[in-house]
Design a protein around this motif. Structure first.
Motif, PDB file in Angstrom:
ATOM      1  N   LYS B 539       0.827  -1.166   0.150  1.00 31.03           N
ATOM      2  CA  LYS B 539      -0.063  -0.130   0.111  1.00 31.03           C
ATOM      3  C   LYS B 539       1.001   1.177  -0.179  1.00 31.03           C
ATOM      4  N   GLU B 540       2.078   1.309   0.725  1.00 32.43           N
ATOM      5  CA  GLU B 540       2.916   2.427   0.880  1.00 32.43           C
ATOM      6  C   GLU B 540       3.646   2.836  -0.450  1.00 32.43           C
ATOM      7  N   ASP B 541       4.009   1.678  -1.183  1.00 32.79           N
ATOM      8  CA  ASP B 541       4.419   1.823  -2.354  1.00 32.79           C
ATOM      9  C   ASP B 541       3.531   2.400  -3.290  1.00 32.79           C
ATOM     10  N   ALA B 542       2.199   1.916  -3.353  1.00 30.68           N
ATOM     11  CA  ALA B 542       1.179   2.374  -4.252  1.00 30.68           C
ATOM     12  C   ALA B 542       0.720   3.901  -3.986  1.00 30.68           C
ATOM     13  N   GLU B 543       0.739   4.206  -2.530  1.00 30.99           N
ATOM     14  CA  GLU B 543       0.571   5.512  -2.248  1.00 30.99           C
ATOM     15  C   GLU B 543       1.558   6.643  -2.733  1.00 30.99           C
ATOM     16  N   ALA B 544       3.008   6.206  -2.657  1.00 31.94           N
ATOM     17  CA  ALA B 544       4.030   6.821  -2.975  1.00 31.94           C
ATOM     18  C   ALA B 544       4.042   7.089  -4.717  1.00 31.94           C
ATOM     19  N   LEU B 545       3.767   6.138  -5.219  1.00 29.48           N
ATOM     20  CA  LEU B 545       3.389   6.038  -6.640  1.00 29.48           C
ATOM     21  C   LEU B 545       2.546   7.249  -7.244  1.00 29.48           C
ATOM     22  N   LEU B 546       1.393   7.171  -6.330  1.00 29.81           N
ATOM     23  CA  LEU B 546       0.362   8.172  -6.808  1.00 29.81           C
ATOM     24  C   LEU B 546       0.753   9.598  -6.613  1.00 29.81           C
ATOM     25  N   VAL B 547       1.576   9.762  -5.564  1.00 27.74           N
ATOM     26  CA  VAL B 547       2.020  11.103  -5.415  1.00 27.74           C
ATOM     27  C   VAL B 547       3.020  11.560  -6.553  1.00 27.74           C
ATOM     28  N   GLN B 548       3.784  10.778  -6.792  1.00 25.77           N
ATOM     29  CA  GLN B 548       4.696  11.064  -8.108  1.00 25.77           C
ATOM     30  C   GLN B 548       3.788  11.152  -9.397  1.00 25.77           C
ATOM     31  N   LEU B 549       2.855  10.401  -9.540  1.00 29.83           N
ATOM     32  CA  LEU B 549       2.066  10.357 -10.971  1.00 29.83           C
ATOM     33  C   LEU B 549       1.271  11.755 -10.852  1.00 29.83           C
ATOM     34  N   LYS B 550       0.673  12.311  -9.602  1.00 32.23           N
ATOM     35  CA  LYS B 550       0.150  13.644  -9.842  1.00 32.23           C
ATOM     36  C   LYS B 550       1.043  14.846 -10.121  1.00 32.23           C
ATOM     37  N   LYS B 551       2.286  14.544  -9.493  1.00 29.58           N
ATOM     38  CA  LYS B 551       2.984  15.715  -9.699  1.00 29.58           C
ATOM     39  C   LYS B 551       3.577  15.639 -11.028  1.00 29.58           C
ATOM     40  N   GLU B 552       4.011  14.480 -11.739  1.00 32.55           N
ATOM     41  CA  GLU B 552       4.407  14.290 -13.252  1.00 32.55           C
ATOM     42  C   GLU B 552       3.286  14.812 -14.203  1.00 32.55           C
ATOM     43  N   PHE B 553       2.007  14.198 -14.034  1.00 34.27           N
ATOM     44  CA  PHE B 553       0.823  14.447 -14.838  1.00 34.27           C
ATOM     45  C   PHE B 553       0.016  15.409 -14.134  1.00 34.27           C
ATOM     46  N   SER B 554       0.321  16.692 -13.929  1.00 33.77           N
ATOM     47  CA  SER B 554      -0.581  17.552 -13.194  1.00 33.77           C
ATOM     48  C   SER B 554      -1.892  17.847 -13.812  1.00 33.77           C
ATOM     49  N   GLU B 555      -2.242  17.708 -15.086  1.00 35.86           N
ATOM     50  CA  GLU B 555      -3.220  18.007 -15.679  1.00 35.86           C
ATOM     51  C   GLU B 555      -4.075  16.824 -15.612  1.00 35.86           C
ATOM     52  N   LYS B 556      -3.869  15.672 -15.035  1.00 39.53           N
ATOM     53  CA  LYS B 556      -4.477  14.542 -15.105  1.00 39.53           C
ATOM     54  C   LYS B 556      -5.185  14.157 -13.676  1.00 39.53           C
ATOM     55  N   ASP B 557      -6.131  13.700 -13.463  1.00 34.28           N
ATOM     56  CA  ASP B 557      -6.754  13.278 -12.227  1.00 34.28           C
ATOM     57  C   ASP B 557      -6.435  11.789 -12.117  1.00 34.28           C
ATOM     58  N   PHE B 558      -5.629  11.297 -10.815  1.00 31.71           N
ATOM     59  CA  PHE B 558      -5.432   9.959 -10.355  1.00 31.71           C
ATOM     60  C   PHE B 558      -6.302   9.609  -9.223  1.00 31.71           C
ATOM     61  N   GLU B 559      -6.759   8.399  -9.194  1.00 36.53           N
ATOM     62  CA  GLU B 559      -7.272   7.944  -7.988  1.00 36.53           C
ATOM     63  C   GLU B 559      -6.831   6.360  -7.735  1.00 36.53           C
ATOM     64  N   LEU B 560      -6.634   6.137  -6.434  1.00 38.81           N
ATOM     65  CA  LEU B 560      -6.028   4.893  -6.270  1.00 38.81           C
ATOM     66  C   LEU B 560      -6.803   4.113  -5.362  1.00 38.81           C
ATOM     67  N   TYR B 561      -7.120   2.840  -5.729  1.00 37.11           N
ATOM     68  CA  TYR B 561      -7.651   1.834  -5.005  1.00 37.11           C
ATOM     69  C   TYR B 561      -7.299   0.343  -4.615  1.00 37.11           C
ATOM     70  N   TYR B 562      -7.361  -0.010  -3.644  1.00 33.99           N
ATOM     71  CA  TYR B 562      -6.819  -1.368  -3.468  1.00 33.99           C
ATOM     72  C   TYR B 562      -7.805  -2.420  -4.177  1.00 33.99           C
ATOM     73  N   GLY B 563      -6.954  -3.179  -5.137  1.00 30.35           N
ATOM     74  CA  GLY B 563      -8.094  -4.016  -6.039  1.00 30.35           C
ATOM     75  C   GLY B 563      -7.673  -5.678  -5.535  1.00 30.35           C
ATOM     76  N   GLY B 564      -6.550  -5.949  -4.818  1.00 29.76           N
ATOM     77  CA  GLY B 564      -6.095  -7.356  -4.524  1.00 29.76           C
ATOM     78  C   GLY B 564      -6.270  -8.290  -5.589  1.00 29.76           C
ATOM     79  N   GLN B 565      -6.094  -8.073  -6.853  1.00 27.15           N
ATOM     80  CA  GLN B 565      -5.994  -8.794  -7.776  1.00 27.15           C
ATOM     81  C   GLN B 565      -4.693  -9.538  -7.871  1.00 27.15           C
ATOM     82  N   PRO B 566      -4.611 -10.972  -8.231  1.00 25.13           N
ATOM     83  CA  PRO B 566      -3.315 -11.582  -8.461  1.00 25.13           C
ATOM     84  C   PRO B 566      -2.733 -11.222  -9.724  1.00 25.13           C
ATOM     85  N   PHE B 567      -1.499 -11.516 -10.152  1.00 30.92           N
ATOM     86  CA  PHE B 567      -0.737 -11.273 -11.186  1.00 30.92           C
ATOM     87  C   PHE B 567      -0.455  -9.897 -11.467  1.00 30.92           C
ATOM     88  N   TYR B 568      -1.339  -8.990 -11.476  1.00 34.23           N
ATOM     89  CA  TYR B 568      -1.070  -7.620 -12.087  1.00 34.23           C
ATOM     90  C   TYR B 568      -0.741  -6.596 -10.877  1.00 34.23           C
TER      91      TYR B 568
END
Lengths: 278, 575
Positions: B539-568
């Motif tokens: 979860k921490e890695d995903a949240e850190a990545l979200l922050v980086q995404l928002k910074k890099e692509f400021s014109e886009k809107d990102f949302e993060l959810y726990y999916g719990g799927q295997p493989f991906y």
């Protein structure tokens, strides 16, 4: 001439209110025990955003009686919000009965609120201003009621939910993904219109619905009221794209009255449209 | 074996019949298209039977006093003939019973000025014919009643062939159905079984669907409506004799190529609607009692006959009951008052009744209930889907049998595979179950979620199907995973353990998960990006990545959810 009376649960363009001499009564509005009836929208939404909880009350029968008696006319059409949402319709019926020796008052249940109710008031007032009799004005109101549609996008449904007026709209609650819930009215009550993820999807969905109704009524023109609680940006975009596609008879953008804002919250916006002709 | 019954037992048979009829009266009401589509046959017959069973025990007189409407009075006359035939006996056997039914039918038929075949009177006739034949060999009341009930049902089913208005309206005769329910109830009271109530498909709701069919232009939606028709036929066939026979008929006409074009189909729909909405010739149902001795029934009947139709003039020794459909109620009362003392005057505006009947708003119970079932591979995804009102099958690739278990109701099912591989099993399951529904071909998780969001319980199934399929087209899907094996995808060589991004069948190898996600964020178009992180992602890695995404692509809107799927590690939806 027939005079139109309504409450500020309907949203109507201000110049029309003056032009057609519409009497708008103010629903009592409170923050806690403090009565703030007639508060400006800016101040109202600021206090809501600060976390204060507003509430409203129905139009008092006494106020209605006074209003009916003082208007300089012998016939009044008193147009109110959905009787399933508020007791105001019943207050008006009582008041009408009380004044019946002095003035004839017909009470009309719009089955709607805010922009939808506003559209019915507006069209009825235009009809009355042409000097039509009560039967014609009422049937105009009926006709508009049968065609007008209101769709509201309400990012935070909790205001409505707490008021107990969400009805079938409850199906929109509880989503763990961020969505924009959209509602409409059916049979005087709120029903879900849809869930979308972005504002542009919301606008697309509204335009889709207009297209359907346009075809359904074989309409030629649209009369549109757009409303927002605090931010008119989306209304501007929606206006632009509606004007591009449809032939517009009249379009107004309004800030939603606080008495409506109590239930819709600061993020809300919406539309009511009346397909004309055909 | 029950070979003899006494009056008390006869009464309890009648009570059984009454209970069944009264629980099904709405059903009968909703078949009522002849002689006038005013939706009261079931209520009238119930009232009549109830009247007969209450009070001092004089079934004949009490039922006549309580009788309302055509079918009510006909029923009361049937009871009169029946009771008169057995009144002098303490006990009767099956032979006596059969003769009594025959007498009942005769009395009922004689009361009607112009008997019309294809109605309750025909059902009574065939029931009595079967009773007579069957009683020659059957000494057991249960067997006898079984035979009679069967014969009555068979005849009921044929009523639309005998009376064209029924065929056009797509129903069996209402009075006939009421009579069948009485027989059913009587039989089941002997067997001491209980019958389940049928769900009533209200005419206003049915007409609504036919009207939609008559007015829409979109061929796709017409096909969809036919599916709904199929669904309704399935529900109703299981329960009783087909209610909306029109659906069965139209579906078979299409199958046999008798209806080949959309206009022909619409013509069929319009004809059906016009039968239910037809203008009534005589507006009022008028009934009254005329009290007095030696009333000249025949002459009274002749005198009122020119003023209307559906005339019934029936009597007991002390009173006469008059029923007519007319436009001149006052004249009827005036005429009747010359024959005796008027009592119990009754006028009903059938035009108004008809209007209420065919336009009534029905409660949700009669609507087609809809249900969304989505197949998702992770616990987080399942939670999200549940929060949006879906039923969830947690699986990457379920078997047909697993899907089948969820298709257990009378609802209209929307199955969202949310996975290309699960589409065949979903289709197969729906086909096997014979349940009604449709597979919305969502091939990815974001597509499934979008389709689910587009579902609105307020809409008709065909509208929902359209909206959900549209929603699928609006969303794009990207995935980030770690390759489980060495493989070659066109030009791209992938080794086991490589981090890869997949978008639109384009596969790319990356140095890091972050790089893969960024690549997708760059490539995919949309305003809003929804990231579901998998079970192997912290979860921490995903949240850190979200922050980086928002910074890099400021014109886009990102949302993060726990999916719990295997493989991906990440599944990304952009819309």
């Amino acid at each position: 001439m027939i005079k139109i009376v309504t409450g500020d649960a309907s949203d109507i363009p201000e110049d029309a209110v003056k032009k057609y001499d519409i009497t708008i009564l103010k629903h009592p509005l409170y923050f806690g025990d403090e009565e703030v009836t007639g508060i400006s929208p800016e101040e109202f939404y600021r206090r809501v955003k600060e976390g204060e909880m507003p509430r409203t009350a129905l139009l008092p029968t006494g106020l209605l009686v006074d209003t009916y008696e003082k208007l300089d006319t012998d016939t009044i059409l008193s147009i109110h919000l959905s009787s399933k949402m508020s007791g105001t319709y019943n207050s008006a019926l009582t008041a009408a009965e009380m004044v019946k020796d002095k003035v004839k008052v017909e009470v009309f249940d719009t089955g709607l609120t805010t922009l939808g109710q506003g559209m019915i008031v507006l069209e009825s007032a235009i009809c009355a201003s042409l000097g039509k009799d009560i039967k014609s004005v009422k049937s105009k109101a009926e006709e508009v009621k049968s065609r007008v549609k209101m769709v509201l996008a309400i990012p935070d449904l909790n205001f409505l939910h707490r008021s107990g007026r969400l009805g079938k709209g409850k199906a929109l609650l509880g989503a763990m993904m961020r969505i924009i819930p959209m509602i409409t009215y059916s049979g005087g009550e709120i029903v879900p219109f849809g869930r979308v993820r972005t504002e542009s999807q919301a606008m697309e969905k509204i335009k889709d619905e207009i297209r359907k109704d346009f075809a359904k009524f074989k309409a030629e023109r649209l009369k549109v009221l757009l409303g927002y609680a605090t931010d008119d940006k989306i209304c501007q975009e929606l206006e632009e794209s509606i004007r591009e596609e449809f032939s517009i008879e009249e379009l107004h953008t309004l800030q939603l009255n606080p008495v409506v804002g109590v239930y819709l919250g600061p993020g809300a916006w919406g539309i009511s449209y009346y397909p004309m002709g055909g | 074996m029950i070979d003899k019954i006494d009056f008390k037992m006869f009464r309890s048979l009648l009570i059984g019949g009454y209970e069944r009829l009264s629980s099904q009266k709405e059903w009968v009401n909703n078949l009522n298209v002849f002689p006038v589509p005013d939706g009261d046959t079931g209520s009238n017959m119930t009232l009549t039977l109830k009247g007969g069973l209450s009070g001092d025990g004089n079934i004949v007189e009490n039922s006549l006093l309580a009788a309302r409407g055509n079918s009510g009075i006909i029923l009361s006359q049937f009871l009169k003939g029946f009771v008169d035939a057995v009144n002098h006996k303490d006990q009767i056997d099956t032979r006596d019973f059969a003769i009594a039914i025959k007498e009942g039918e005769k009395t009922a038929r004689n009361a009607i000025r112009n008997p019309v075949e294809g109605t309750i009177i025909t059902v009574m006739k065939e029931a009595s014919r079967c009773a007579i034949q069957s009683s020659r060999r059957e000494g057991d009341f249960i067997r006898l009643l079984e035979n009679i009930e069967k014969a009555a049902k068979l005849t009921l089913k044929k009523t639309p062939e005998m009376l064209p208005v029924l065929k056009d309206a797509g129903v069996v005769d209402a009075g006939g159905q009421g009579f069948v329910y009485i027989l059913e109830g009587a039989l089941y009271s002997l067997r001491e079984h209980n019958l389940e109530n049928d769900i009533v498909p209200h005419i206003s709701k049915r007409l609504h669907i036919w009207k939609t069919l008559a007015s829409i232009e979109n061929i796709y939606r017409i096909r969809n409506l036919l599916d709904i028709g199929n669904h309704m036929v399935k529900i109703w066939q299981n329960r009783t004799i087909g209610m909306d026979l029109a659906w069965e008929r139209v579906l078979s006409l299409i199958k046999n190529r008798k209806i080949k074009t959309i206009p022909a189909l619409k013509q069929f729909a319009r004809r059906l609607i016009s039968v239910w909405e037809r203008k009534i010739e005589y507006k009022y149902d008028v009934e009254c009692l005329v009290r007095g001795e030696n009333i000249e029934k025949q002459s009274l009947e002749e005198e009122i006959a020119p003023l209307g139709d559906s005339i019934l003039v029936v009597d007991t020794p002390s009173l006469t009951k008059v029923h007519i459909h007319t436009n001149e109620p006052e004249r009827i009362f005036e005429i009747c008052s010359r024959y005796g003392e008027l009592d119990d005057r009754f006028i009903e505006d059938m035009e108004e009744q008809q209007h209420e009947f065919i336009t009534a708003k029905q409660d949700t119970e009669t609507e087609i209930h809809q249900k969304v079932i989505i197949i998702l591979p992770g616990d987080g995804l399942c939670e999200i889907a549940k929060s949006m009102g879906a039923e969830v099958i947690k699986s990457s690739n379920p078997s047909t049998k697993e899907v089948l278990e969820y298709l257990n109701s009378e609802d209209f099912h929307f199955v969202l595979p949310a996975n290309g591989d699960a589409i065949p099993a979903s289709l197969q399951a729906l086909k096997c179950s014979k349940k009604s529904g449709v597979v919305i071909p969502a091939k990815t998780i974001p597509e499934g979620m979008s389709a689910l969001l587009a579902y609105n319980p307020e809409l008709e199934p065909n509208e929902n199907e359209e909206n959900m399929k549209e929603a699928i087209k609006r969303v794009k899907t990207g995935k980030v995973t770690i390759s489980a094996r060495d493989a070659q995808f066109g030009e791209v060589k992938v080794n086991k353990g490589d981090i890869i991004s997949i978008f639109c069948s384009e596969i790319k190898v990356h140095k890091s998960i972050k790089e893969a996600v960024f690549e997708l964020a760059r490539k995919m178009e949309g305003e809003i990006f929804t990231l579901f992180f998998g079970i192997d992602t912290k979860k921490e890695d995903a949240e850190a990545l979200l922050v980086q995404l928002k910074k890099e692509f400021s014109e886009k809107d990102f949302e993060l959810y726990y999916g719990g799927q295997p493989f991906y590690q990440y599944i990304i939806g952009a819309e």
